[in-house]
Write a protein that holds these residues in place. Structure first.
Motif, PDB file in Angstrom:
ATOM      1  N   UNK A   1       0.829  -1.200   0.000  1.00 41.42           N
ATOM      2  CA  UNK A   1       0.000   0.000   0.000  1.00 41.42           C
ATOM      3  C   UNK A   1       0.867   1.254   0.000  1.00 41.42           C
ATOM      4  N   UNK A   2       1.902   1.242   0.823  1.00 44.31           N
ATOM      5  CA  UNK A   2       2.725   2.431   0.992  1.00 44.31           C
ATOM      6  C   UNK A   2       3.644   2.692  -0.196  1.00 44.31           C
ATOM      7  N   UNK A   3       4.016   1.630  -0.897  1.00 40.72           N
ATOM      8  CA  UNK A   3       4.969   1.792  -2.003  1.00 40.72           C
ATOM      9  C   UNK A   3       4.310   1.876  -3.369  1.00 40.72           C
ATOM     10  N   UNK A   4       3.005   1.590  -3.446  1.00 41.65           N
ATOM     11  CA  UNK A   4       2.311   1.586  -4.734  1.00 41.65           C
ATOM     12  C   UNK A   4       1.236   2.665  -4.759  1.00 41.65           C
ATOM     13  N   UNK A   5       1.475   3.806  -5.407  1.00 35.09           N
ATOM     14  CA  UNK A   5       0.487   4.897  -5.441  1.00 35.09           C
ATOM     15  C   UNK A   5      -0.839   4.493  -6.076  1.00 35.09           C
ATOM     16  N   UNK A   6      -0.809   3.486  -6.954  1.00 38.29           N
ATOM     17  CA  UNK A   6      -2.026   3.072  -7.632  1.00 38.29           C
ATOM     18  C   UNK A   6      -2.742   1.923  -6.966  1.00 38.29           C
ATOM     19  N   UNK A   7      -2.348   1.586  -5.757  1.00 39.59           N
ATOM     20  CA  UNK A   7      -2.963   0.436  -5.063  1.00 39.59           C
ATOM     21  C   UNK A   7      -4.476   0.592  -4.946  1.00 39.59           C
ATOM     22  N   UNK A   8      -4.940   1.782  -4.642  1.00 35.15           N
ATOM     23  CA  UNK A   8      -6.365   1.987  -4.385  1.00 35.15           C
ATOM     24  C   UNK A   8      -7.215   1.771  -5.633  1.00 35.15           C
ATOM     25  N   UNK A   9      -6.593   1.803  -6.823  1.00 34.31           N
ATOM     26  CA  UNK A   9      -7.329   1.640  -8.081  1.00 34.31           C
ATOM     27  C   UNK A   9      -7.284   0.222  -8.632  1.00 34.31           C
ATOM     28  N   UNK A  10      -6.348  -0.581  -8.162  1.00 37.77           N
ATOM     29  CA  UNK A  10      -6.182  -1.896  -8.760  1.00 37.77           C
ATOM     30  C   UNK A  10      -6.276  -3.012  -7.747  1.00 37.77           C
TER      31      UNK A  10
ATOM     32  N   UNK B   1      -2.931  -6.430   4.235  1.00 41.52           N
ATOM     33  CA  UNK B   1      -3.025  -5.078   4.793  1.00 41.52           C
ATOM     34  C   UNK B   1      -3.892  -5.084   6.054  1.00 41.52           C
ATOM     35  N   UNK B   2      -4.961  -5.851   6.041  1.00 42.08           N
ATOM     36  CA  UNK B   2      -5.822  -5.952   7.224  1.00 42.08           C
ATOM     37  C   UNK B   2      -5.053  -6.568   8.388  1.00 42.08           C
ATOM     38  N   UNK B   3      -4.268  -7.598   8.082  1.00 47.30           N
ATOM     39  CA  UNK B   3      -3.423  -8.199   9.124  1.00 47.30           C
ATOM     40  C   UNK B   3      -2.412  -7.192   9.652  1.00 47.30           C
ATOM     41  N   UNK B   4      -1.869  -6.378   8.760  1.00 52.86           N
ATOM     42  CA  UNK B   4      -0.920  -5.342   9.185  1.00 52.86           C
ATOM     43  C   UNK B   4      -1.591  -4.375  10.161  1.00 52.86           C
TER      44      UNK B   4
ATOM     45  N   UNK C   1      -6.267   3.445  11.020  1.00 56.19           N
ATOM     46  CA  UNK C   1      -7.547   3.860  10.437  1.00 56.19           C
ATOM     47  C   UNK C   1      -7.362   4.371   9.005  1.00 56.19           C
ATOM     48  N   UNK C   2      -6.316   5.167   8.788  1.00 54.96           N
ATOM     49  CA  UNK C   2      -6.071   5.676   7.432  1.00 54.96           C
ATOM     50  C   UNK C   2      -5.712   4.542   6.479  1.00 54.96           C
ATOM     51  N   UNK C   3      -4.966   3.569   6.980  1.00 52.54           N
ATOM     52  CA  UNK C   3      -4.557   2.438   6.145  1.00 52.54           C
ATOM     53  C   UNK C   3      -5.760   1.584   5.750  1.00 52.54           C
ATOM     54  N   UNK C   4      -6.608   1.275   6.706  1.00 51.56           N
ATOM     55  CA  UNK C   4      -7.782   0.449   6.415  1.00 51.56           C
ATOM     56  C   UNK C   4      -8.807   1.201   5.582  1.00 51.56           C
ATOM     57  N   UNK C   5      -8.796   2.524   5.672  1.00 52.17           N
ATOM     58  CA  UNK C   5      -9.700   3.322   4.830  1.00 52.17           C
ATOM     59  C   UNK C   5      -9.357   3.148   3.357  1.00 52.17           C
ATOM     60  N   UNK C   6      -8.081   3.016   3.061  1.00 54.79           N
ATOM     61  CA  UNK C   6      -7.657   2.780   1.672  1.00 54.79           C
ATOM     62  C   UNK C   6      -8.225   1.464   1.171  1.00 54.79           C
TER      63      UNK C   6
ATOM     64  N   UNK D   1      -7.760   8.170  -6.755  1.00 54.16           N
ATOM     65  CA  UNK D   1      -6.304   8.095  -6.671  1.00 54.16           C
ATOM     66  C   UNK D   1      -5.747   9.200  -5.779  1.00 54.16           C
ATOM     67  N   UNK D   2      -6.319  10.394  -5.916  1.00 55.37           N
ATOM     68  CA  UNK D   2      -5.890  11.517  -5.069  1.00 55.37           C
ATOM     69  C   UNK D   2      -6.186  11.231  -3.601  1.00 55.37           C
ATOM     70  N   UNK D   3      -7.346  10.663  -3.332  1.00 56.20           N
ATOM     71  CA  UNK D   3      -7.709  10.307  -1.956  1.00 56.20           C
ATOM     72  C   UNK D   3      -6.762   9.265  -1.401  1.00 56.20           C
ATOM     73  N   UNK D   4      -6.428   8.273  -2.241  1.00 54.96           N
ATOM     74  CA  UNK D   4      -5.504   7.231  -1.806  1.00 54.96           C
ATOM     75  C   UNK D   4      -4.142   7.791  -1.440  1.00 54.96           C
ATOM     76  N   UNK D   5      -3.627   8.694  -2.283  1.00 53.07           N
ATOM     77  CA  UNK D   5      -2.318   9.299  -1.990  1.00 53.07           C
ATOM     78  C   UNK D   5      -2.377  10.135  -0.706  1.00 53.07           C
ATOM     79  N   UNK D   6      -3.500  10.797  -0.501  1.00 56.69           N
ATOM     80  CA  UNK D   6      -3.655  11.610   0.717  1.00 56.69           C
ATOM     81  C   UNK D   6      -3.648  10.729   1.966  1.00 56.69           C
ATOM     82  N   UNK D   7      -4.339   9.595   1.899  1.00 63.03           N
ATOM     83  CA  UNK D   7      -4.388   8.699   3.046  1.00 63.03           C
ATOM     84  C   UNK D   7      -3.026   8.076   3.325  1.00 63.03           C
TER      85      UNK D   7
END
Length: 257
Positions: free
Chosen positions: A46-55, A62-65, A114-119, A138-144
């Motif tokens: 999640x942290x290294x892939x800016x496009x994670x929220x779209x794909x 991530x939930x386990x994290x 909370x921000x991570x799980x929101x993504x 995508x903008x929301x994902x980068x913000x989170x």
């Protein structure tokens, strides 16, 4: 023979309640280490892939994290709750500061979760979005992600250094553990603060070789403290003498002939 047996019993029994306190506190410290490291690895995609929220992505990981981070946060609070009644006898103000900083660290960690799980939630609910909606997502994902990174810098990055300064001082002055252990924390805390400050002003990346090197003394401090408390417990100290005397059954106390 009777006198020898009574002397041996006297040395074992009084430290019973303190031994349990040390064991629990040490276990909490080790838990924070052994759950934080895999959590960092699991949320890497999640942290290294800016496009994670779209794909597509490893949602379960991530939930386990997030769950592991929550466990680490609760363990942070646990160390403060368990150690406070003991270390406050050395310096109540410093002990209270340690407890407050530990709770603050836990709160910041949970906010980051909370921000991570929101993504993850947005990615699942808005899967297949296109056009302007995808761009907004995508903008929301980068913000989170940016929000999480700031909580990571303030929580595990800065607050633990303050904890090490406060608890290191208390442990060093009280002699509850070998003084070399808190000395490592007192040396490592300024290094971690310097690394965090460099990241804050854009001089150094948060995840980098220099940041890792700066964090090594802190890792050694927390691991050695937790291990010592679990294996050995508190060393005899003037600040625990009252509790030892109060907790010793009369049958086990030394009685002058």
């Amino acid at each position: 023979m009777t006198g020898t047996g009574r002397t041996a019993a006297t040395k074992r029994v009084p430290m019973n309640s303190l031994r349990k306190t040390a064991l629990i506190a040490g276990a909490f410290y080790l838990i924070t280490i052994f759950v934080s490291i895999p959590a960092l690895v699991l949320k890497g995609p999640v942290l290294s892939n800016p496009g994670y929220i779209l794909g597509p992505g490893p949602d379960t990981a991530v939930i386990w994290a997030g769950l592991l981070d929550v466990i680490a946060a609760l363990a942070c609070i646990g160390t403060a709750v368990v150690l406070f009644p003991v270390v406050k006898r050395q310096n109540e103000a410093a002990a209270l500061g340690f407890a407050a900083a530990r709770v603050l660290e836990a709160a910041i960690i949970v906010v980051g979760v909370v921000s991570l799980l929101s993504i993850v939630t947005l990615r699942q609910d808005l899967a297949g979005a296109g056009g302007a909606e995808a761009a907004s997502l995508a903008t929301t994902g980068r913000s989170l992600v940016a929000f999480h990174n700031w909580t990571f810098l303030l929580g595990p990055g800065i607050i633990p250094a303050l904890n090490a300064l406060l608890l290191g001082y208390l442990m060093y002055r009280s002699g509850l553990v070998p003084r070399v252990i808190p000395l490592v924390g007192l040396i490592g805390a300024p290094l971690l603060l310097a690394s965090a400050a460099a990241t804050l002003f854009g001089i150094n990346d948060q995840i980098s070789v220099w940041s890792a090197i700066a964090g090594i003394p802190m890792l050694i401090w927390e691991f050695s403290l937790g291990s010592w408390l679990v294996v050995k417990g508190f060393k005899p100290s003037p600040i625990t003498a009252g509790e030892v005397a109060a907790g010793t059954p009369a049958a086990y106390r030394d009685v002058d002939a």
